[in-house]
Write a protein that holds these residues in place. Sequence first.
Motif, PDB file in Angstrom:
ATOM      1  N   GLY A 116       0.841  -1.190   0.000  1.00  0.00           N
ATOM      2  CA  GLY A 116       0.000   0.000   0.000  1.00  0.00           C
ATOM      3  C   GLY A 116       0.870   1.231   0.000  1.00  0.00           C
ATOM      4  O   GLY A 116       2.097   1.153   0.148  1.00  0.00           O
ATOM      5  N   ALA A 117       0.251   2.377  -0.150  1.00  0.00           N
ATOM      6  CA  ALA A 117       0.996   3.629  -0.192  1.00  0.00           C
ATOM      7  C   ALA A 117       1.506   3.986   1.196  1.00  0.00           C
ATOM      8  O   ALA A 117       1.087   3.421   2.210  1.00  0.00           O
ATOM      9  N   ASN A 118       2.427   4.968   1.253  1.00  0.00           N
ATOM     10  CA  ASN A 118       2.901   5.471   2.535  1.00  0.00           C
ATOM     11  C   ASN A 118       1.730   6.003   3.347  1.00  0.00           C
ATOM     12  O   ASN A 118       0.884   6.734   2.821  1.00  0.00           O
ATOM     13  N   GLY A 119       1.698   5.635   4.632  1.00  0.00           N
ATOM     14  CA  GLY A 119       0.632   6.111   5.493  1.00  0.00           C
ATOM     15  C   GLY A 119      -0.669   5.350   5.377  1.00  0.00           C
ATOM     16  O   GLY A 119      -1.664   5.706   6.011  1.00  0.00           O
ATOM     17  N   SER A 120      -0.682   4.282   4.580  1.00  0.00           N
ATOM     18  CA  SER A 120      -1.926   3.541   4.353  1.00  0.00           C
ATOM     19  C   SER A 120      -2.301   2.645   5.520  1.00  0.00           C
ATOM     20  O   SER A 120      -3.467   2.302   5.698  1.00  0.00           O
ATOM     21  N   GLY A 121      -1.298   2.238   6.317  1.00  0.00           N
ATOM     22  CA  GLY A 121      -1.553   1.343   7.434  1.00  0.00           C
ATOM     23  C   GLY A 121      -0.976  -0.043   7.263  1.00  0.00           C
ATOM     24  O   GLY A 121      -1.258  -0.935   8.068  1.00  0.00           O
ATOM     25  N   LYS A 122      -0.138  -0.259   6.250  1.00  0.00           N
ATOM     26  CA  LYS A 122       0.381  -1.602   6.000  1.00  0.00           C
ATOM     27  C   LYS A 122       1.312  -2.057   7.134  1.00  0.00           C
ATOM     28  O   LYS A 122       1.253  -3.206   7.568  1.00  0.00           O
ATOM     29  N   ASP A 170       9.177  -6.102   7.926  1.00  0.00           N
ATOM     30  CA  ASP A 170       8.657  -4.836   7.416  1.00  0.00           C
ATOM     31  C   ASP A 170       9.764  -4.128   6.652  1.00  0.00           C
ATOM     32  O   ASP A 170      10.736  -3.669   7.247  1.00  0.00           O
ATOM     33  N   GLU A 171       9.633  -4.051   5.342  1.00  0.00           N
ATOM     34  CA  GLU A 171      10.639  -3.483   4.438  1.00  0.00           C
ATOM     35  C   GLU A 171      12.031  -4.048   4.750  1.00  0.00           C
ATOM     36  O   GLU A 171      12.972  -3.302   5.028  1.00  0.00           O
ATOM     37  N   PRO A 172      12.188  -5.376   4.701  1.00  0.00           N
ATOM     38  CA  PRO A 172      13.463  -5.988   5.099  1.00  0.00           C
ATOM     39  C   PRO A 172      14.614  -5.682   4.152  1.00  0.00           C
ATOM     40  O   PRO A 172      15.779  -5.816   4.537  1.00  0.00           O
ATOM     41  N   PHE A 173      14.319  -5.280   2.924  1.00  0.00           N
ATOM     42  CA  PHE A 173      15.378  -5.090   1.936  1.00  0.00           C
ATOM     43  C   PHE A 173      15.893  -3.649   1.892  1.00  0.00           C
ATOM     44  O   PHE A 173      16.887  -3.371   1.214  1.00  0.00           O
ATOM     45  N   ASP A 174      15.206  -2.740   2.601  1.00  0.00           N
ATOM     46  CA  ASP A 174      15.650  -1.343   2.607  1.00  0.00           C
ATOM     47  C   ASP A 174      17.002  -1.224   3.296  1.00  0.00           C
ATOM     48  O   ASP A 174      17.231  -1.785   4.377  1.00  0.00           O
ATOM     49  N   GLY A 175      17.905  -0.459   2.670  1.00  0.00           N
ATOM     50  CA  GLY A 175      19.206  -0.185   3.269  1.00  0.00           C
ATOM     51  C   GLY A 175      20.230  -1.284   3.078  1.00  0.00           C
ATOM     52  O   GLY A 175      21.350  -1.175   3.577  1.00  0.00           O
ATOM     53  N   LEU A 176      19.866  -2.367   2.371  1.00  0.00           N
ATOM     54  CA  LEU A 176      20.808  -3.454   2.149  1.00  0.00           C
ATOM     55  C   LEU A 176      21.476  -3.301   0.790  1.00  0.00           C
ATOM     56  O   LEU A 176      20.833  -2.906  -0.190  1.00  0.00           O
ATOM     57  N   ASP A 177      22.759  -3.630   0.728  1.00  0.00           N
ATOM     58  CA  ASP A 177      23.438  -3.606  -0.567  1.00  0.00           C
ATOM     59  C   ASP A 177      22.937  -4.766  -1.412  1.00  0.00           C
ATOM     60  O   ASP A 177      22.252  -5.680  -0.925  1.00  0.00           O
ATOM     61  N   ALA A 178      23.278  -4.741  -2.696  1.00  0.00           N
ATOM     62  CA  ALA A 178      22.735  -5.715  -3.644  1.00  0.00           C
ATOM     63  C   ALA A 178      23.098  -7.147  -3.262  1.00  0.00           C
ATOM     64  O   ALA A 178      22.261  -8.057  -3.351  1.00  0.00           O
ATOM     65  N   HIS A 179      24.337  -7.358  -2.806  1.00  0.00           N
ATOM     66  CA  HIS A 179      24.773  -8.714  -2.444  1.00  0.00           C
ATOM     67  C   HIS A 179      23.978  -9.230  -1.247  1.00  0.00           C
ATOM     68  O   HIS A 179      23.500 -10.376  -1.247  1.00  0.00           O
ATOM     69  N   THR A 180      23.834  -8.387  -0.222  1.00  0.00           N
ATOM     70  CA  THR A 180      23.112  -8.813   0.979  1.00  0.00           C
ATOM     71  C   THR A 180      21.640  -9.058   0.674  1.00  0.00           C
ATOM     72  O   THR A 180      21.029 -10.005   1.183  1.00  0.00           O
ATOM     73  N   ASP A 194      -5.319   0.462   2.448  1.00  0.00           N
ATOM     74  CA  ASP A 194      -5.456   1.872   2.085  1.00  0.00           C
ATOM     75  C   ASP A 194      -6.344   2.546   3.120  1.00  0.00           C
ATOM     76  O   ASP A 194      -7.404   2.026   3.483  1.00  0.00           O
ATOM     77  N   HIS A 195      -5.891   3.711   3.600  1.00  0.00           N
ATOM     78  CA  HIS A 195      -6.656   4.502   4.567  1.00  0.00           C
ATOM     79  C   HIS A 195      -7.132   3.661   5.761  1.00  0.00           C
ATOM     80  O   HIS A 195      -8.259   3.767   6.223  1.00  0.00           O
ATOM     81  N   GLY A 196      -6.218   2.822   6.269  1.00  0.00           N
ATOM     82  CA  GLY A 196      -6.512   2.068   7.471  1.00  0.00           C
ATOM     83  C   GLY A 196      -7.450   0.894   7.291  1.00  0.00           C
ATOM     84  O   GLY A 196      -7.930   0.342   8.280  1.00  0.00           O
ATOM     85  N   ARG A 197      -7.692   0.498   6.060  1.00  0.00           N
ATOM     86  CA  ARG A 197      -8.585  -0.642   5.806  1.00  0.00           C
ATOM     87  C   ARG A 197      -7.905  -1.648   4.875  1.00  0.00           C
ATOM     88  O   ARG A 197      -7.150  -1.262   3.978  1.00  0.00           O
ATOM     89  N   LEU A 198      -8.193  -2.892   5.109  1.00  0.00           N
ATOM     90  CA  LEU A 198      -7.699  -3.961   4.237  1.00  0.00           C
ATOM     91  C   LEU A 198      -8.641  -4.041   3.043  1.00  0.00           C
ATOM     92  O   LEU A 198      -9.725  -4.631   3.134  1.00  0.00           O
ATOM     93  N   GLN A 199      -8.219  -3.434   1.931  1.00  0.00           N
ATOM     94  CA  GLN A 199      -9.120  -3.266   0.791  1.00  0.00           C
ATOM     95  C   GLN A 199      -9.176  -4.491  -0.110  1.00  0.00           C
ATOM     96  O   GLN A 199     -10.229  -4.799  -0.675  1.00  0.00           O
ATOM     97  N   HIS A 200      -8.039  -5.171  -0.290  1.00  0.00           N
ATOM     98  CA  HIS A 200      -8.013  -6.296  -1.235  1.00  0.00           C
ATOM     99  C   HIS A 200      -7.125  -7.411  -0.697  1.00  0.00           C
ATOM    100  O   HIS A 200      -6.080  -7.153  -0.097  1.00  0.00           O
ATOM    101  N   GLN A 201      -7.532  -8.640  -0.917  1.00  0.00           N
ATOM    102  CA  GLN A 201      -6.732  -9.818  -0.632  1.00  0.00           C
ATOM    103  C   GLN A 201      -6.683 -10.644  -1.911  1.00  0.00           C
ATOM    104  O   GLN A 201      -7.723 -11.054  -2.430  1.00  0.00           O
TER     105      GLN A 201
END
Length: 472
Positions: free
Chosen positions: A35-41, A157-167, A205-212
């Motif tokens: 979801g987008a930033n601030g959506s509640g994911k 939660d966003e486990p790949f952020d900040g990791l180099d390509a090899h890691t 989105d907007h604090g609701r689970l819109q689609h599964q």
Amino acid sequence: MNIRLDNLTVNFDDRFQLDEINWQLDDSQHWVITGANGSGKSALAAILAGAGEHVSGNLEGVPAKVGLVSFEAQAELIERERKKDDADIMDVISEGTPVHEILSEDGRNPELVNQLVTMFKLDTLVDRSFRKLSTGESRKVMLIRALASEPDLLILDEPFDGLDAHTLEMLQQYLATLVETVPMVLVLNRFDEFPDFITHIAYVDHGRLQHQIDRNNSDAYNELYKLLHLKTTDLAVPAADPENDIPRLDPTQPLVRLSSINITYDGHRIIDSLDWTIERNQHWQLSGPNGSGKTGLLSLITGDHPQCYVNDIFVFGFKRGSGESIWQIKQFIGYVSTALQWEYKVGTGLRNVIISGFYDSIGLYTKATDKQKQIADEWLALLGMTDRADTPFNKLSYGDQRLLLIARAMVKHPPLLILDEPCLGLDDMNRQLVLALIEKICAGSETSVLYVNHHPEDQIKGIDNYLALEKK
């Protein structure tokens, strides 16, 4: 493992609330929450780790051992280390807890810890204070802590952020080895980071689970891709063509001013003494039941209503009835409606559909300039349709046609974009796609948007002016 969230509402320190979540996860599934930033994911994932205050509903089946990696958990660990620093009390300089102690807490498997330390190339850092690590290094420590806890549920939660390509590649490969033994929930923004083993996708989105969505459902997956693309892409609304510039308007004058407007049909007054002004860069939502006069009000603005000349109407610098032509008015308006979509039944390619907006034509009968082609391609990129530039318009789904027609109406950057019930006839996913595009236009252009719908509560971010008509 069978986790159930039944109509669950959770409050997070009065800052954010997830509403009426219904969701079920079992141990054969691996989910991505997106979801987008601030959506509640992230909040949805945090519920499974025990975060938030349950307001109503039920949460059942969460296992006792949950491994969690998130920026919030990382921040909590850093804050915990700061509180250990008693340098203000004791005349010493605290070095903080070394990494090897952080990793050995809570009875983690020491052999697995050592294996992961080597995999993440932290061998030379295990004696260093955790607080002295870089952001990426501390992220690796968080991952090792979660993985070495041998959890029954792994939340990343966003486990790949900040990791180099090899890691990043190494981590994805390691996670793939856990697929048969550990159910996983990943929070990710980017579709291209979804691991191959993911089986299901939850869109928030907007604090609701819109689609599964089952990942094997290719149609639903592609629709969700387009929605997330519109919500999260860094692409901006493409610029106008300087060679097809609309005449400049007086910046001191409103776009539209209607004074004491009346519309009457067969002796019955539909609109009675209405005053309405649309200023430059204002966005409006017009709502009301069938028969309340929404379409009639729009046609007064566009010049298509027979009662234009018996009302006090000022549009785009013209006083109606002062000798102006209808085309002088329409050049300042982009218009999308279901009726237009019914009329636009041509086999023109998508690029040419957008270019036709420069000429207000159905189909393209003029040779496009290189600049117009470039702008059309930028719109296709924004819509996630670059690979379909030459696809015939009449081969598109109903929802995709609506998106193209909005781009066509916007391509010349009109001062006023009128969207007459643009979600009419769309399913929920396509409705959200259209609303996401409208949000993008409101945020990224100087065009004033007039969004017409039946539901005043169906709000769009960026639209903060409302006119609700009532049926007489």
